[in-house]
Design an enzyme around this catalytic site. Structure first.
Site, PDB file in Angstrom:
ATOM      1  CG  HIS A 140       1.177  -0.339  -6.307  1.00 49.55           C
ATOM      2  ND1 HIS A 140       0.230   0.656  -6.435  1.00 49.55           N
ATOM      3  CD2 HIS A 140       1.598  -0.269  -5.029  1.00 49.55           C
ATOM      4  CE1 HIS A 140       0.086   1.284  -5.282  1.00 49.55           C
ATOM      5  NE2 HIS A 140       0.900   0.728  -4.393  1.00 49.55           N
ATOM      6  CG  ASP A 179      -0.559  -1.269  -1.853  1.00 45.56           C
ATOM      7  OD1 ASP A 179       0.542  -0.717  -2.011  1.00 45.56           O
ATOM      8  OD2 ASP A 179      -1.549  -0.678  -1.352  1.00 45.56           O
ATOM      9  CG  ASP A 180       1.670  -2.438   1.559  1.00 43.36           C
ATOM     10  OD1 ASP A 180       2.889  -2.220   1.569  1.00 43.36           O
ATOM     11  OD2 ASP A 180       0.826  -1.567   1.256  1.00 43.36           O
ATOM     12  CG  HIS A 232       1.190   5.474  -3.528  1.00 39.86           C
ATOM     13  ND1 HIS A 232       2.405   5.100  -4.021  1.00 39.86           N
ATOM     14  CD2 HIS A 232       0.692   4.388  -2.885  1.00 39.86           C
ATOM     15  CE1 HIS A 232       2.641   3.839  -3.693  1.00 39.86           C
ATOM     16  NE2 HIS A 232       1.620   3.378  -2.994  1.00 39.86           N
ATOM     17  CD  GLU A 250      -3.782   4.027  -0.841  1.00 43.68           C
ATOM     18  OE1 GLU A 250      -2.830   4.824  -0.759  1.00 43.68           O
ATOM     19  OE2 GLU A 250      -3.784   2.901  -0.271  1.00 43.68           O
ATOM     20  CG  HIS A 301       4.589  -0.321  -0.835  1.00 43.51           C
ATOM     21  ND1 HIS A 301       5.033   0.989  -0.859  1.00 43.51           N
ATOM     22  CD2 HIS A 301       3.353  -0.307  -1.407  1.00 43.51           C
ATOM     23  CE1 HIS A 301       4.107   1.747  -1.418  1.00 43.51           C
ATOM     24  NE2 HIS A 301       3.072   0.988  -1.756  1.00 43.51           N
TER      25      HIS A 301
HETATM   26  N1  ADE Z   1       2.981   2.566   1.801  1.00 41.43           N
HETATM   27  C1  ADE Z   1       2.786   1.246   1.784  1.00 41.43           C
HETATM   28  N2  ADE Z   1       1.578   0.947   1.303  1.00 41.43           N
HETATM   29  C2  ADE Z   1       0.978   2.122   0.991  1.00 41.43           C
HETATM   30  C3  ADE Z   1      -0.267   2.489   0.440  1.00 41.43           C
HETATM   31  N3  ADE Z   1      -1.187   1.598   0.110  1.00 41.43           N
HETATM   32  N4  ADE Z   1      -0.524   3.808   0.279  1.00 41.43           N
HETATM   33  C4  ADE Z   1       0.381   4.735   0.609  1.00 41.43           C
HETATM   34  N5  ADE Z   1       1.576   4.434   1.117  1.00 41.43           N
HETATM   35  C5  ADE Z   1       1.876   3.148   1.310  1.00 41.43           C
HETATM   36 ZN    ZN Z   2       1.216   1.376  -2.481  1.00 41.94          ZN
END
Ligand code: ADE
Ligand code: ZN
Length: 333
Positions: A20, A281-282, A200, A203, A22
């Site tokens: 996971h 994630d990011d 997703h 969340e 991005h």
């Molecule tokens: N796009 C990038 N990070 C995300 C996240 N945590 N939830 C939904 N979309 C995303």
């Molecule tokens: Zn994500």
């Protein structure tokens, strides 16, 4: 060595996979600044420090606004290559041997960037990662759920020309108010075309979105899924079918899904024998790549070595690697 040092060493030295991530979320402020200059794209920040200090989020939407703004500096194939290559160097450092990355084509095609430019840049770096570091990878194309379903079909059409590079389609962006059922027809078509699906769900959104991702979108994995504990029937199903949940602890804290890491529900999910794993994630926005996520979460939740082993094994088991490769890696853990 004390227990924390033993776990930290174990995390560093064990081969891992990430499911996971991005790729646009791995855009570090330094590269954002460099690309804004290279491409003469204005960003509302005067320095790298100013960019970093803007990263205070109150929820998913407040983050997405900054994240899409950051992506605007990505223009050429070289930019997408450089972005992906920087992430690969982090993988090497963290001993990630296999990674499955998301990209958000619509956040670029909506700005006039060609689909081919994006995918060729990302794929070029992943090919180099395999040649130079033996790191393997898969690419997952995400649809932006705040947009309508109709224009997504055109993106799916573009992806058909790159079926050799894209293994699955996913669903990301603003969750609340954009339920999985909005994309039922799109995902049906994607499955008919031979793509696997992920989404997703749970969340910020309700357990119902997890149910519908499984039933309507036929997903192989749920990205995040942390809201599942609100629904006992759902927990039973996730456990029985060992549905992978790609949990992202530092992300959840930065986006205020939990108030602090000590209150994250990952350990509860592990204790219920759900198929959970840890991801970043990011990472450029949330303050940590995979190993930091694992180390910090282990400390905050008092995870033992066995818990960490299960998390790492779950990740390999849930990957889109072939069974033989999975077993080779699992035998090393
Ligand atoms: N796009 C990038 N990070 C995300 C996240 N945590 N939830 C939904 N979309 C995303
Ligand atoms: Zn994500």
């Amino acid at each position: 060595m004390n227990d924390t040092e033993i776990i930290t060493n174990y995390i560093q030295n064990t081969p891992k996979t990430e499911l996971h991530l991005h790729i646009e979320g791995s855009l570090e402020p330094e590269l954002m600044f460099k690309l804004s200059k290279r491409n003469k794209i204005e960003i509302p920040f005067k320095s790298v420090d100013e960019i970093r200090s803007a990263y205070n989020f109150s929820n998913l939407d407040s983050f997405l606004k900054i994240y899409y703004q950051g992506s605007n500096v990505l223009i050429t194939e070289e930019d997408f290559f450089d972005l992906t290559w920087e992430y690969i160097l982090r993988c090497k450092k963290d001993n990630i041997v296999h990674t499955e990355i998301f990209f958000d084509p619509q956040s670029h095609t909506e700005r006039g960037i060609e689909f081919n430019t994006i995918i060729n840049g990302i794929y070029g770096a992943l090919k180099k990662a395999n040649a130079e570091f033996n790191i393997t990878s898969k690419i997952i194309m995400c649809f932006l759920r705040h947009l309508d379903e109709e224009p997504c079909f055109e993106i799916l059409n573009q992806a058909l020309k790159h079926k050799d590079k894209i293994i699955a389609v996913g669903l990301d962006s603003s969750e609340r108010g954009n339920p999985p059922k909005k994309f039922k027809n799109l995902f049906e078509t994607a499955i008919k075309e031979g793509f696997l699906t992920v989404a997703h769900a749970g969340e910020e959104g309700p357990p119902e979105y997890i149910w519908d991702s499984l039933k309507l979108l036929k997903v192989k994995r749920i990205d995040h899924g942390v809201q599942c504990l609100k629904d006992n029937k759902l927990v039973d199903l996730l456990k029985k079918n060992q549905i992978p949940l790609t949990v992202c602890p530092l992300s959840n804290i930065k986006l205020c899904v939990f108030d602090k890491l000590e209150n994250h529900n990952l350990k509860k999910m592990l204790d219920k024998e759900l198929r959970v794993m840890v991801n970043s994630d990011d990472p450029a926005y949330f303050g940590g790549y995979l190993n930091s996520n694992l180390v910090e979460t282990s400390k905050a939740l008092n995870l033992g070595l066995e818990d960490v082993k299960i998390l790492i094994k779950n990740s390999f088991k849930s990957s889109f690697l072939d069974e033989k490769s999975k077993n080779i890696w699992l035998s090393k853990i």
